[in-house]
Design an enzyme around this catalytic site. Structure first.
Site, PDB file in Angstrom:
ATOM      1  N   PRO A 287      41.560  28.955  39.258  1.00  0.00           N
ATOM      2  CA  PRO A 287      42.924  28.464  39.501  1.00  0.00           C
ATOM      3  C   PRO A 287      43.454  29.059  40.814  1.00  0.00           C
ATOM      4  O   PRO A 287      43.325  30.253  41.051  1.00  0.00           O
ATOM      5  CB  PRO A 287      43.722  29.006  38.308  1.00  0.00           C
ATOM      6  CG  PRO A 287      42.696  29.392  37.292  1.00  0.00           C
ATOM      7  CD  PRO A 287      41.471  29.776  38.048  1.00  0.00           C
ATOM      8  N   GLU A 288      44.025  28.220  41.643  1.00  0.00           N
ATOM      9  CA  GLU A 288      44.562  28.658  42.933  1.00  0.00           C
ATOM     10  C   GLU A 288      46.029  28.232  43.013  1.00  0.00           C
ATOM     11  O   GLU A 288      46.344  27.078  43.315  1.00  0.00           O
ATOM     12  CB  GLU A 288      43.777  28.022  44.086  1.00  0.00           C
ATOM     13  CG  GLU A 288      42.322  28.445  44.175  1.00  0.00           C
ATOM     14  CD  GLU A 288      42.114  29.604  45.149  1.00  0.00           C
ATOM     15  OE1 GLU A 288      43.118  30.094  45.690  1.00  0.00           O
ATOM     16  OE2 GLU A 288      40.951  29.987  45.354  1.00  0.00           O
TER      17      GLU A 288
END
Length: 583
Positions: A287-288
């Site tokens: 996840p960014e």
């Protein structure tokens, strides 16, 4: 009077029978992240208060502080083998690999607490065991500052990307120079999770999303898992986050500078977490969150996504387990393995992208045009998504690799990564396939402590080679088969050769003096008419060579019995069957 009573009640000390389980993030103003001490102490309190939580040390880090794992299991079972026997799925969350990107650290603290305190969340763990690494890069988290994430909107203070040896740990999953990575490898191999999540914050363009997502690249994942990822897991995650008002998009990496150029899927080689996980049939995610969004929504969206992972694995545990089992079964009989990949730009999907118009204006620094994103001009429009990769180089797996015991650093890493090793019980000469490094390119500047090799060209030769008692035999009939192929085949981009573990074979140890070897070279050519013909042919086809006496002597030397047979010979031999004397 009522107002005064309420104010007095608010000023009363907290009820000691009701401990304050708020995290430092929750007690702050939305722009604070826990320190390392606060994070570890919080989990220690949870461990002491709840039998469902087990916190323990899981090896060392370069900082001298331990790596911790936190296991959340409804019956308190924190033993990986026992959990497997109970047919539970494992979700493994790792935080703080880049401690300047700390959303996952704070979100996981709240998540673990809530999963033991809230009845509706506890139910998700009936068939799932949650494993959390509170902080992976302990070293960087202790190096707290407020300036090094220059592109990022909060928090106020945070950790540093490099670890105590200045390694970026998200480039260290194969070479494992850090104690952090070596400890992680052992922990990962003990759990072998179905789903691995490593939390990050993005760099790059501006857009409307708070959360973007890197999933294991679909073509590099085993087909049984790739189909599952594409058809079940990813759609559920995107739909779930949309319902929570946290719409997502694949990690934003444009082909050019603006959305019109299209998004390009991240091709993660095994140096990265998701690439490493795929070697063992684990579906990996990074996840960014978007660096320009405020810290509070970044933490909240991370919490939501982590919760979505657990909820999905809970309700789809049987299908996920079946896909993983099928991938494991097929992997043991797989014979061809892609080593390198090429983006297929003729194949593109389409995503509805919520961005901001990219414009230019004069720079106040240079006076020249500069890019900026106009937040007053949001848009939603279709953009191309290039995420299809084709194998560019594929190799057939041997029956086994033979590794001389001299190469201890390589052997150590194989052990750490769950490889089954055997040893020769006596000295023996074997028919093997040797590989010679005919050509390669080396990066002119160091990268993560190494000068990486690439564009490796090999020459293979069947040979009779002597091996000694104690040398290692690594058969490929084991779950680590893909890891072995991608680390031990020199042409793989993250092979041990690419990272420089075998560099000493690239240097010639013996040579000749021209005036001495002249007579020996003439004698070699007299005794080998075929070699003489080859030399003459090269003289005719290569005028520069024909005028260079030293080059011609060197050519004869390299084709003579006087040339050392180990020069540029890759030490690891490929063996294709027969009987071996094994201890």
């Amino acid at each position: 009077m009522l107002v005064a009573m309420l104010l007095a009640a608010a000023l009363l000390p907290a009820d000691p029978a009701k401990p304050d389980w708020r995290t430092p993030f929750e007690r702050g103003d939305g722009n604070t992240t826990a320190t390392y001490a606060e994070c570890i102490q919080f989990y220690q309190r949870l461990d002491a208060a709840y039998p469902e939580i087990t916190m323990r040390e899981a090896g060392s880090t370069d900082s001298g502080q331990p790596l911790h794992e936190v296991v959340v299991s409804l019956d308190g079972d924190a033993d990986p083998a026992s959990v497997r026997q109970k047919n539970r799925r494992v979700v493994f969350i790792q935080n703080g690999i880049h401690p300047g990107e700390p959303e996952g650290i704070d979100a996981s603290m709240m998540l673990v607490r809530d999963y033991v305190q809230k009845k509706d969340l506890r139910a998700q763990l009936s068939n799932v065991t949650l494993v959390v690494v509170p902080v992976y890069n302990v070293d960087g988290m202790l190096n707290r500052n407020s300036t090094t994430r220059v592109n990022q909107n909060g928090p106020r203070d945070y950790g540093f990307r490099g670890n105590a040896r200045n390694y970026d740990l998200n480039r260290d999953y194969i070479k494992q120079n850090s104690r952090n990575a070596r400890s992680f490898a052992q922990l990962f191999q003990r759990w072998r999770p179905e789903v691995f999540v490593e939390t990050h914050t993005s760099n790059g363009a501006d857009y409307q999303y708070t959360m973007t997502l890197i999933a294991t690249q679909k073509d590099k994942l085993h087909p049984a898992l790739s189909q599952y990822l594409q058809q079940r897991l990813l759609p559920a995650l995107y739909q779930g986050m949309e319902k929570r008002k946290w719409p997502m998009v694949p990690y934003v990496d444009f082909e050019g500078q603006t959305p019109e150029s299209g998004l390009v899927g991240f091709l993660e080689t095994p140096r990265y977490s998701t690439g490493y996980a795929a070697l063992f049939n684990t579906i990996g995610f990074m996840p960014e969150t978007h660096m320009l969004k405020a810290f509070k929504p970044r933490v909240e969206s991370t919490y939501a996504l982590l919760d979505e992972f657990i909820r999905f694995v809970h309700r789809d545990a049987d299908a996920l387990g079946a896909a993983r089992a099928e991938a494991d079964r097929q992997l043991l009989t797989q014979t061809a393995f892609p080593l390198t990949w090429k983006l297929d730009k003729s194949a593109a999907d389409e995503v509805q992208f919520r961005g901001y118009e990219g414009r230019t204006r004069p720079s106040e620094v240079s006076g020249l045009p500069r890019l900026y994103y106009d937040r007053k001009a949001p848009f939603t429009r279709p953009v191309k998504y290039y995420n299809t990769y084709r194998p560019a180089l594929t190799v057939e797996r041997p029956a086994a690799y033979l590794i001389p015991q001299a190469w201890e650093e390589v052997i150590e890493r194989l052990r750490l990564n769950g490889v089954r090793l055997q040893r020769l019980s006596q000295d023996v000469t074997l028919s093997v396939e040797s590989q010679y490094i005919d050509d390669f390119q080396t990066s002119p500047r160091p990268y993560e402590g190494h000068y990486l090799h690439s564009q490796v060209k090999l020459r293979t030769a069947p040979q009779q080679r002597a091996f000694h008692r104690g040398d290692y035999v690594v058969t490929l009939d084991q779950p680590a088969v893909r890891y072995l192929v991608e680390t031990l085949e020199p042409q793989s981009p993250d092979s041990f050769f690419a990272w420089g573990f075998f560099d000493s074979v690239l240097q010639q140890k013996e040579h000749f003096s021209d005036y001495v070897f002249e007579d020996l070279a003439a004698d070699v050519l007299r005794q080998s008419p075929d070699l003489r013909q080859q030399l003459e042919a090269k003289q005719k086809s290569d005028p520069a060579f024909a005028k260079d006496a030293t080059a011609q002597l060197e050519w004869v030397f390299r084709h003579s019995p006087y040339h050392e047979p180990t020069y540029r010979r890759y030490p690891v031999a490929r063996w294709n069957g027969g009987t071996l004397p094994i201890e």
